[in-house]
Scaffold this active site. Sequence first.
Site, PDB file in Angstrom:
ATOM      1  N   CYS A  28      48.259  39.662  40.389  1.00  0.00           N
ATOM      2  CA  CYS A  28      48.871  40.641  41.302  1.00  0.00           C
ATOM      3  C   CYS A  28      48.109  40.708  42.623  1.00  0.00           C
ATOM      4  O   CYS A  28      46.902  40.951  42.654  1.00  0.00           O
ATOM      5  CB  CYS A  28      48.913  41.985  40.580  1.00  0.00           C
ATOM      6  SG  CYS A  28      48.617  43.423  41.553  1.00  0.00           S
ATOM      7  N   CYS A  31      46.418  43.965  43.563  1.00  0.00           N
ATOM      8  CA  CYS A  31      45.222  44.154  42.729  1.00  0.00           C
ATOM      9  C   CYS A  31      44.025  43.434  43.346  1.00  0.00           C
ATOM     10  O   CYS A  31      42.897  43.928  43.319  1.00  0.00           O
ATOM     11  CB  CYS A  31      45.448  43.612  41.320  1.00  0.00           C
ATOM     12  SG  CYS A  31      46.815  44.387  40.453  1.00  0.00           S
TER      13      CYS A  31
END
Lengths: 103, 312
Positions: A28, A31
Amino acid sequence: MLKELVKEEFTQDIAKGAVLVDFYSSTCSPCKMLAFILKDIEKTLGDQVTIIKVNFEENPDLIEEHKVEGYPTLVMFKDGEELSRKSGLQQKPVIIKMIEEAL
Amino acid sequence: MRKYDLVVIGAGPAGMTAAIYGVRANLKVLMLEKLAPGGQMINTNEIENYPGAGKVNGSELALQMFEHAQELGVEFDYKTVTKIESIEDSKRIYTEEDDEVIEALTIIVATGTRPRTLNIPGEEEFKGSAISWCAICDGAKYRDKDVVVIGGGNSAVDEGTYLATIAKSLTIITDLELTADPVSCDYLRSLPNVNVFPYKRVVEFVGKGGEFTGIKFVDKETGENEQVIECDGVFEYIGAIPYTDFLEKTTILGSGGFLEVNERMETTIPGVFGAGDCNSKHLRQVVTATADGAIAAQEASAYIKALRRKEV
């Protein structure tokens, strides 16, 4: 301190003091940027807060236990109690405020 | 008061390129960002059309650009700009975080955009739970579930392609046809779990007892032929609104709040330039943002040289 989750130590880790848990996925993008910000925060607040990174895919039991629905999700614990939670990439001052409220 | 030759507001691809070109033109550069370096790249799983990079994750490209800027000596700070002022040949920048006023000779506004919303019934109630604007962040909870994407542009097609690998079914509802690049559109259409409804207008996010159940849509032209699709989650990709609220009291904004600039990225305020997605433009891509940033920084450098010649 900023560290990757050691499963056996998690309950013990969050039981005492200010602990910020970063539920993330390795695939991600937000992230990854949050990790970048957390590293920055660790430089200034690392002696006051423990930051634990929990991989979303590898820890379904913890994800379910803490009702984490998406990533990244930050959960701030103080002495084992959840104080606050934020979903999505957050501004550095917002994260610092989360931590300061737990100190 | 901190003083700089150039302050770049925003650390997306436009801002980071502007900062790189700025320091390489011997300017003292500060780059301000309220969230994290990368801008919209952060929400992009795979960028496949940035020349030379092949297929690259958005955040990885963002970090590479940021490290490049840092290596060259660009200063960076986490700040949310609330106001800029132009006083004679100097600019002042005010931020949300503290009372510090930053002074600069030039400013490049590269603040990017945020997602547009539909503002229809049910959106407020279900946003953040069943309605999302980030497939990469929230897609995981829809594994083997039914998902709808609203929109048909680049973001809708890219994120839809990602969601189709996770969800049981993906329905795309768009008010035109799919308008992203034809290769990506054809690939998405070819996936067995994808269904596209073109020329439709979504009118309501439907729920029962506080639980989201689906979306209601009609024919775009006639407003008739009402249909409801049951689904577990919705992702909206219907365009963007520029982050230019802090410039509302200036005269440099055009239609939709986008910055009006000329081919040199100049606004109507001397020494203030615009770059990237927050500019009024046709194509918003990483490569067009970086091009804008390079031009804006070169023009900022030329502007400062002219100022210094005036002082001599």
